[in-house]
Design a protein around this motif. Sequence first.
Motif, PDB file in Angstrom:
ATOM      1  N   ASP A 110       0.808  -1.221   0.000  1.00 37.17           N
ATOM      2  CA  ASP A 110       0.000   0.000   0.000  1.00 37.17           C
ATOM      3  C   ASP A 110       0.841   1.270   0.000  1.00 37.17           C
ATOM      4  O   ASP A 110       0.559   2.214  -0.744  1.00 37.17           O
ATOM      5  CB  ASP A 110      -0.936   0.002   1.212  1.00 37.17           C
ATOM      6  CG  ASP A 110      -2.059  -1.029   1.069  1.00 37.17           C
ATOM      7  OD1 ASP A 110      -2.295  -1.472  -0.083  1.00 37.17           O
ATOM      8  OD2 ASP A 110      -2.673  -1.395   2.083  1.00 37.17           O
ATOM      9  N   LYS A 111       1.905   1.304   0.827  1.00 40.88           N
ATOM     10  CA  LYS A 111       2.713   2.519   0.908  1.00 40.88           C
ATOM     11  C   LYS A 111       3.395   2.819  -0.420  1.00 40.88           C
ATOM     12  O   LYS A 111       3.399   3.962  -0.898  1.00 40.88           O
ATOM     13  CB  LYS A 111       3.751   2.375   2.013  1.00 40.88           C
ATOM     14  CG  LYS A 111       4.588   3.617   2.225  1.00 40.88           C
ATOM     15  CD  LYS A 111       5.565   3.438   3.381  1.00 40.88           C
ATOM     16  CE  LYS A 111       6.403   4.698   3.586  1.00 40.88           C
ATOM     17  NZ  LYS A 111       7.360   4.547   4.713  1.00 40.88           N
ATOM     18  N   LEU A 112       3.932   1.792  -1.053  1.00 41.47           N
ATOM     19  CA  LEU A 112       4.589   1.973  -2.340  1.00 41.47           C
ATOM     20  C   LEU A 112       3.566   2.276  -3.427  1.00 41.47           C
ATOM     21  O   LEU A 112       3.834   3.056  -4.349  1.00 41.47           O
ATOM     22  CB  LEU A 112       5.379   0.712  -2.688  1.00 41.47           C
ATOM     23  CG  LEU A 112       6.234   0.751  -3.943  1.00 41.47           C
ATOM     24  CD1 LEU A 112       7.261   1.873  -3.869  1.00 41.47           C
ATOM     25  CD2 LEU A 112       6.929  -0.593  -4.163  1.00 41.47           C
ATOM     26  N   ARG A 113       2.387   1.694  -3.288  1.00 43.47           N
ATOM     27  CA  ARG A 113       1.315   1.925  -4.265  1.00 43.47           C
ATOM     28  C   ARG A 113       0.969   3.407  -4.357  1.00 43.47           C
ATOM     29  O   ARG A 113       0.834   3.962  -5.457  1.00 43.47           O
ATOM     30  CB  ARG A 113       0.083   1.115  -3.854  1.00 43.47           C
ATOM     31  CG  ARG A 113      -1.134   1.232  -4.757  1.00 43.47           C
ATOM     32  CD  ARG A 113      -2.233   0.338  -4.187  1.00 43.47           C
ATOM     33  NE  ARG A 113      -3.404   0.265  -5.051  1.00 43.47           N
ATOM     34  CZ  ARG A 113      -4.452   1.058  -4.964  1.00 43.47           C
ATOM     35  NH1 ARG A 113      -4.464   2.025  -4.051  1.00 43.47           N
ATOM     36  NH2 ARG A 113      -5.467   0.909  -5.793  1.00 43.47           N
ATOM     37  N   SER A 114       0.890   4.067  -3.221  1.00 38.28           N
ATOM     38  CA  SER A 114       0.556   5.493  -3.213  1.00 38.28           C
ATOM     39  C   SER A 114       1.620   6.308  -3.914  1.00 38.28           C
ATOM     40  O   SER A 114       1.314   7.249  -4.657  1.00 38.28           O
ATOM     41  CB  SER A 114       0.386   5.973  -1.770  1.00 38.28           C
ATOM     42  OG  SER A 114      -0.634   5.249  -1.113  1.00 38.28           O
ATOM     43  N   GLN A 115       2.882   5.948  -3.710  1.00 38.32           N
ATOM     44  CA  GLN A 115       3.978   6.678  -4.354  1.00 38.32           C
ATOM     45  C   GLN A 115       3.939   6.502  -5.870  1.00 38.32           C
ATOM     46  O   GLN A 115       4.154   7.457  -6.620  1.00 38.32           O
ATOM     47  CB  GLN A 115       5.312   6.195  -3.795  1.00 38.32           C
ATOM     48  CG  GLN A 115       5.507   6.452  -2.310  1.00 38.32           C
ATOM     49  CD  GLN A 115       6.782   5.795  -1.777  1.00 38.32           C
ATOM     50  OE1 GLN A 115       7.559   5.218  -2.533  1.00 38.32           O
ATOM     51  NE2 GLN A 115       6.981   5.874  -0.470  1.00 38.32           N
TER      52      GLN A 115
END
Length: 678
Positions: free
Chosen positions: A663-668
Amino acid sequence: MTHKVLSGSRNVAIVGPYSSGKTTLLESLLAVTGAISRKGGIPEGNTVGDSTPEARDHKMTVEINAACTQHGGINFTFVDCPGSVELLQETCNALIGVDAAIVVCEPDPSRALTVSPLLQFLDSWEIPHLLWINKIDRSNAAFSDVVEALKSVSSRPLVLHQYPIGMGGKLVGFIDLISEQAYHYHPSAPADPVPLPAELAAAEKAARAEMLETLADFDDHLLEELLEEIDPPQEEIVRDLKLDLGADLVVPVFIGVAASDYGVRPLLDALVRETPEPKVTAQNRGIDSSSSEPLAQVLKTYYSSQGGKLSLVRLWRGQIGDSDVLNGDRVGGIYQLMGQQTIPLNTAEAGSIVAIARLEKALTGDTLGTGPKPAEELPTADALNRVYALAIAPAQRSDEVKLSTALGKLLEEDPGLYWEQHGDTHEVILWGQGEMHLQIALERLSRKYHLPMTTHLPQVPYKETIRRSTADVHGRYKHQTGGHGQFGDVYIDIQPLPRGDGFRFSESVVGGAVPKQYIPGVETGVREALVNGPLGFPVVDIAVTLTNGSYHSVDSSEQAFKQAARLAMQTGMAACEPDLLEPIAAVEISVPNSFTSGVLRLISIRRGQILGYQAKPGWPGWDQVAGHLAVAEMQTLILELRSLTLGVGFFSWQYDHLSPVPDKLRSQILARQAPSEF
C-alpha cells in the motif's frame, strides 16, 4: 604486399580481471619478440591494443584485440580480451577459438576470487590455460599465501614453474623449478643465470617436489621414479607438462612484472614448449581432420566508422584464399591484425586466426564453410543473462528511423547486448551486463553511427486488476448526426479472475437483445478499455460477461456497441476496487559462499522472498541462492551485487508472476503516474 601465415602457429588468449595488466603484458610480448620497436603505455594511449576511442577514454580493454608476432619459430597470435566482468561475453566468444590462455592475476590473496569466473569457463570448455602472476614486485603477501588463494579458486591443480627470489624486500629474480637454475631480472633485457641462493634451497626443493608429485598423478612412470627417488630428466618433466596442459589437467604458474618485461621471455619459451599445436586443439574439439574442406568460426565482428565489416575468424581446418566463398559470401580480403593495423594475406591455413572482410551474413559464433551452409556446426559460448537495462531514445527525433539499423550493427559487434521495444511501456530498452557496458555501447552509437542518445531507467510494466465483482453495469452510446445516428446499449457483469488467468469474455444474452453481429464489437470495446485501466495501467485477470442490451434497427452498428462497451467498462471498473500489480521475477544469484549471507540480506532489503540456497553445481566454493524479487527492485541489483562480491557475483532471472504492490509503495507509484484517460 601480402604475406602467408606460418604453418607453425599458436593462438593464445590473454585474459584476466580488470587492471591485472593484460594489455601491458601484450605490449611486452610484442616488444620482446621484436614485433614493435618501442613499448607503448596505457596512460600515454599508444599501445597496440586498446586503440579505439572508447578504450582510450576508459583506459581499459573494451573489445577483443589481436596482434601477431614470432618466437622460437612459431607464429603467435595473441588475443587480448576485456578484463571487465561486464564485457565477459566478448572474452568467452574469443576463448573458444584459441589453443591456450594466459590468465593474468595480481599477487593479492584477497583478489584471487576475481579470476574464478574465467577459470570456470576455461575448465568447462577444457581450454588449456596457465596463470601469470603479474606485478609480483608489488606483493605485500607471502608468495605461498598467493598460491594457496589461487589454488582455492581453481578446479585444476596448480603447478609452479617458478619460485621468486627476493633481496632486501625487493623482487630480484626467480628459480626455474624444472632446471633448478636461478636467474636475476634486468629491465627490458634477458635474465642472467646466478647461483641458487642457499637460503631458498629448502623452499625450492619443496616447491619442486610438489610440482613433480602433481605431474605424477597423471604419469605412472614419473610416479615410479619418484617412489624410487630417481630425479626425472628435464625432458620428461617438460613432456608431462605439455601433455597435461594440453589436456587441461593442470595449470602451470609463472611470475613476472609486465611493465619491466620481467618473466616475459621464460613465459614465451614455455608457450613454445608446452602449449598444444592447433591440430591438437582441433582434435580435442572433435573436429574431423581427415577432411580438407575448410571449416572456420567467427570469434568477433568489427564495424569500422565507415561501415566496413571485418570478421575475426579461427580456421580449424583446410585453407581459405582471398577469392573463396564462405556461407554464400565472397571473401573480400584476408588479414592478420596488429591492433587496428591490417596486414594483407594471400591465404589462411588451418590453425590460424585471421580477419576476413565483407562476410556480410556472418555473425559472431557462426560456423563457416565453402558451401551455402557448413557441413557441421561448431558449438558457441552461451549467451550471458542480461542484467542491466536503460531506456534509450535518439537525442534528435529525426534520427529514430536510423536507430534499429545502428542497433543491429552494434549487437553484431557486441553480442552481450540486447535490445527490445517493450510492448507495454513502448520504450526502446537496451540490455547489457552493467553501467559501464551500456555506457560504452552508447558512446559507440554516438561516435560511430552519429546517434547520441538520451537515457533513463526503464519504466516498470505495472498492471492492474480488480478486487471485487459488479453486475448489471450499463453502458449506452447514442449519437445523432444529420443522417443515420449511432446507438448501442449493453449490460455487463465484471468479475476478478485468479492471478495469471488473463482475460475472458463471454455472453449470456437471450432473446436477441443484442444481435450476434454486434457482439464482437462489444468484446473489442471491452478489450480496448483494458489497455488503460482506472489507475493508468493495463488490466489483467478479469472476466467480462455481456448479459443484456438493446439495439435500434437502423442506427445500431458494431462501432456503436464498441463505444457502449467502453462506457460500461468506465463505470464498472471504478466500482470494482482497482488494485495495482507489479511483476515478480524468479532469480538465481550465484556467489562465492563467503558472500552468501550478504546476498540473503540483499534480497530481504529489496522486498524479496528467499526460497533457499545450495552449492552451485560445477562451481567449487560457490552457492546459488533462489528467490522471488520485484522487477522494480532489480534495476540496480547487479551494481550492488558486484560491489558486495568483488565484482564476480551474477544472477539469472525470468518473469514469474504478478503480485499486489504494498500500500505505501502503491501510493507513491500512483502519485507519479499521469492521470488516466480511462
